[in-house]
Design a protein around this motif. Structure first.
Motif, PDB file in Angstrom:
ATOM      1  N   UNK A 212       6.304  -0.450  -3.572  1.00  0.00           N
ATOM      2  CA  UNK A 212       5.727   0.557  -4.452  1.00  0.00           C
ATOM      3  C   UNK A 212       6.589   0.604  -5.703  1.00  0.00           C
ATOM      4  N   UNK A 213       6.037   0.326  -6.894  1.00  0.00           N
ATOM      5  CA  UNK A 213       6.862   0.234  -8.096  1.00  0.00           C
ATOM      6  C   UNK A 213       7.502   1.555  -8.519  1.00  0.00           C
ATOM      7  N   UNK A 214       6.882   2.673  -8.202  1.00  0.00           N
ATOM      8  CA  UNK A 214       7.455   3.961  -8.609  1.00  0.00           C
ATOM      9  C   UNK A 214       7.041   5.032  -7.621  1.00  0.00           C
ATOM     10  N   UNK A 215       7.920   5.988  -7.367  1.00  0.00           N
ATOM     11  CA  UNK A 215       7.528   7.084  -6.481  1.00  0.00           C
ATOM     12  C   UNK A 215       6.415   7.905  -7.114  1.00  0.00           C
ATOM     13  N   UNK A 216       5.522   8.431  -6.271  1.00  0.00           N
ATOM     14  CA  UNK A 216       4.424   9.245  -6.776  1.00  0.00           C
ATOM     15  C   UNK A 216       4.126  10.354  -5.782  1.00  0.00           C
ATOM     16  N   UNK A 217       3.080  11.109  -6.003  1.00  0.00           N
ATOM     17  CA  UNK A 217       2.732  12.253  -5.165  1.00  0.00           C
ATOM     18  C   UNK A 217       2.454  11.813  -3.727  1.00  0.00           C
ATOM     19  N   UNK A 218       2.709  12.727  -2.798  1.00  0.00           N
ATOM     20  CA  UNK A 218       2.535  12.426  -1.369  1.00  0.00           C
ATOM     21  C   UNK A 218       1.104  12.019  -1.044  1.00  0.00           C
ATOM     22  N   UNK A 219       0.144  12.677  -1.623  1.00  0.00           N
ATOM     23  CA  UNK A 219      -1.250  12.328  -1.342  1.00  0.00           C
ATOM     24  C   UNK A 219      -1.576  10.924  -1.821  1.00  0.00           C
ATOM     25  N   UNK A 220      -1.055  10.569  -2.986  1.00  0.00           N
ATOM     26  CA  UNK A 220      -1.281   9.213  -3.494  1.00  0.00           C
ATOM     27  C   UNK A 220      -0.693   8.186  -2.523  1.00  0.00           C
ATOM     28  N   UNK A 221       0.517   8.456  -2.043  1.00  0.00           N
ATOM     29  CA  UNK A 221       1.133   7.539  -1.091  1.00  0.00           C
ATOM     30  C   UNK A 221       0.327   7.428   0.196  1.00  0.00           C
ATOM     31  N   UNK A 222      -0.185   8.558   0.633  1.00  0.00           N
ATOM     32  CA  UNK A 222      -0.986   8.540   1.856  1.00  0.00           C
ATOM     33  C   UNK A 222      -2.265   7.731   1.639  1.00  0.00           C
ATOM     34  N   UNK A 223      -2.907   7.926   0.481  1.00  0.00           N
ATOM     35  CA  UNK A 223      -4.121   7.164   0.172  1.00  0.00           C
ATOM     36  C   UNK A 223      -3.829   5.671   0.103  1.00  0.00           C
ATOM     37  N   UNK A 224      -2.700   5.326  -0.477  1.00  0.00           N
ATOM     38  CA  UNK A 224      -2.302   3.918  -0.553  1.00  0.00           C
ATOM     39  C   UNK A 224      -2.064   3.374   0.853  1.00  0.00           C
ATOM     40  N   UNK A 225      -1.394   4.156   1.694  1.00  0.00           N
ATOM     41  CA  UNK A 225      -1.130   3.716   3.072  1.00  0.00           C
ATOM     42  C   UNK A 225      -2.434   3.508   3.829  1.00  0.00           C
ATOM     43  N   UNK A 226      -3.358   4.414   3.622  1.00  0.00           N
ATOM     44  CA  UNK A 226      -4.656   4.275   4.294  1.00  0.00           C
ATOM     45  C   UNK A 226      -5.386   3.030   3.806  1.00  0.00           C
ATOM     46  N   UNK A 227      -5.402   2.819   2.487  1.00  0.00           N
ATOM     47  CA  UNK A 227      -6.073   1.637   1.942  1.00  0.00           C
ATOM     48  C   UNK A 227      -5.408   0.353   2.435  1.00  0.00           C
ATOM     49  N   UNK A 228      -4.066   0.345   2.465  1.00  0.00           N
ATOM     50  CA  UNK A 228      -3.350  -0.832   2.953  1.00  0.00           C
ATOM     51  C   UNK A 228      -3.638  -1.096   4.425  1.00  0.00           C
ATOM     52  N   UNK A 229      -3.657  -0.020   5.209  1.00  0.00           N
ATOM     53  CA  UNK A 229      -3.938  -0.180   6.643  1.00  0.00           C
ATOM     54  C   UNK A 229      -5.340  -0.732   6.852  1.00  0.00           C
ATOM     55  N   UNK A 230      -6.298  -0.227   6.066  1.00  0.00           N
ATOM     56  CA  UNK A 230      -7.663  -0.735   6.175  1.00  0.00           C
ATOM     57  C   UNK A 230      -7.727  -2.197   5.758  1.00  0.00           C
ATOM     58  N   UNK A 231      -7.069  -2.548   4.635  1.00  0.00           N
ATOM     59  CA  UNK A 231      -7.108  -3.937   4.183  1.00  0.00           C
ATOM     60  C   UNK A 231      -6.432  -4.860   5.187  1.00  0.00           C
ATOM     61  N   UNK A 232      -5.312  -4.439   5.748  1.00  0.00           N
ATOM     62  CA  UNK A 232      -4.622  -5.245   6.752  1.00  0.00           C
ATOM     63  C   UNK A 232      -5.523  -5.444   7.975  1.00  0.00           C
ATOM     64  N   UNK A 233      -6.187  -4.371   8.385  1.00  0.00           N
ATOM     65  CA  UNK A 233      -7.099  -4.474   9.526  1.00  0.00           C
ATOM     66  C   UNK A 233      -8.283  -5.375   9.180  1.00  0.00           C
ATOM     67  N   UNK A 234      -8.829  -5.244   7.968  1.00  0.00           N
ATOM     68  CA  UNK A 234      -9.934  -6.115   7.545  1.00  0.00           C
ATOM     69  C   UNK A 234      -9.504  -7.579   7.552  1.00  0.00           C
ATOM     70  N   UNK A 235      -8.266  -7.835   7.121  1.00  0.00           N
ATOM     71  CA  UNK A 235      -7.762  -9.210   7.062  1.00  0.00           C
ATOM     72  C   UNK A 235      -7.665  -9.859   8.435  1.00  0.00           C
ATOM     73  N   UNK A 236      -7.635  -9.058   9.509  1.00  0.00           N
ATOM     74  CA  UNK A 236      -7.549  -9.623  10.854  1.00  0.00           C
ATOM     75  C   UNK A 236      -8.907 -10.058  11.392  1.00  0.00           C
ATOM     76  N   UNK A 237      -9.985  -9.605  10.744  1.00  0.00           N
ATOM     77  CA  UNK A 237     -11.328  -9.930  11.225  1.00  0.00           C
ATOM     78  C   UNK A 237     -11.708 -11.358  10.861  1.00  0.00           C
ATOM     79  N   UNK A 238     -12.525 -11.996  11.686  1.00  0.00           N
ATOM     80  CA  UNK A 238     -13.100 -13.276  11.279  1.00  0.00           C
ATOM     81  C   UNK A 238     -13.920 -13.058  10.004  1.00  0.00           C
ATOM     82  N   UNK A 239     -13.996 -14.092   9.161  1.00  0.00           N
ATOM     83  CA  UNK A 239     -14.572 -13.905   7.827  1.00  0.00           C
ATOM     84  C   UNK A 239     -16.009 -13.378   7.829  1.00  0.00           C
TER      85      UNK A 239
END
Length: 191
Positions: free
Chosen positions: A107-134
């Motif tokens: 994360x290039x700069x600290x930001x609000x807690x909600x923003x971090x949580x949203x980023x974590x959720x998006x990252x978790x979803x993308x990581x999970x999506x990346x595990x699926x067959x295409x």
């Protein structure tokens, strides 16, 4: 969810572009470009590659404009299929990499807690999506993130509606398994 364009409006803009109206191309790019980019980004998980796919897909649309036959297919359906094929080509050219070998993005700069949580959720979803067959990933992205109907997804993926239902069901089940145990860490209550 994205606002859906009237099917004839996109075809009409494409016809205007084919007739030499550059403003029609700009309008069509404004309407469809963000949707194409979002689809490619979700499937590929890489912004730079998604930009390349978006440019390539839009260039292909401009090339077919003079030969476009209104009524045979929706412009968006055709374009989503082109993006799916371009993404498939890119995914097949990637070297196999284990998830453990991929460094966590900083994360290039600290930001609000909600923003971090949203980023974590998006990252978790993308990581999970990346595990699926295409094919499952494409079906889930098109259905649940882009909000397309199963018949349109079937046309994009060149499969039957039943296959789309199966792909999305299996994809959702795999996502649920991939995201299991992260509920508290991602800030979701049991409600």
């Amino acid at each position: 969810m994205h606002e859906r364009n009237e099917p004839d409006a996109d075809a009409a803009l494409l016809a205007r572009y084919a007739a030499g109206d550059p403003a029609a191309a700009a309008l069509l790019a404004q309407r469809l470009g963000p949707r194409v980019y979002a689809q490619a980004s979700r499937i590929l998980g890489d912004a730079t590659e998604a930009e390349d796919v978006t440019q390539d897909a839009m260039m292909r649309l401009w090339r077919v404009a003079p030969d476009w036959q209104t009524g045979q297919a929706k412009v968006t359906t055709w374009l989503y299929r082109v993006v799916a094929n371009l993404c498939t080509d890119r995914l097949r050219k990637r070297p196999a990499t284990s998830l453990d070998a991929i460094a966590e993005p900083a994360d290039p700069a600290p930001s609000a807690a909600q923003h971090l949580q949203n980023v974590a959720r998006a990252d978790a979803l993308q990581t999970a999506l990346d595990t699926l067959p295409e094919r499952q990933r494409m079906a889930v992205v098109l259905r649940h993130i882009e909000g397309l109907a199963n018949p349109e997804i079937a046309a994009i993926l060149d499969v039957g509606v039943e296959a789309v239902e199966s792909l999305t069901a299996r994809g959702k089940k795999a996502l649920k398994g991939a995201l299991a145990g992260q509920r508290d860490a991602l800030g979701y209550d049991d409600e």
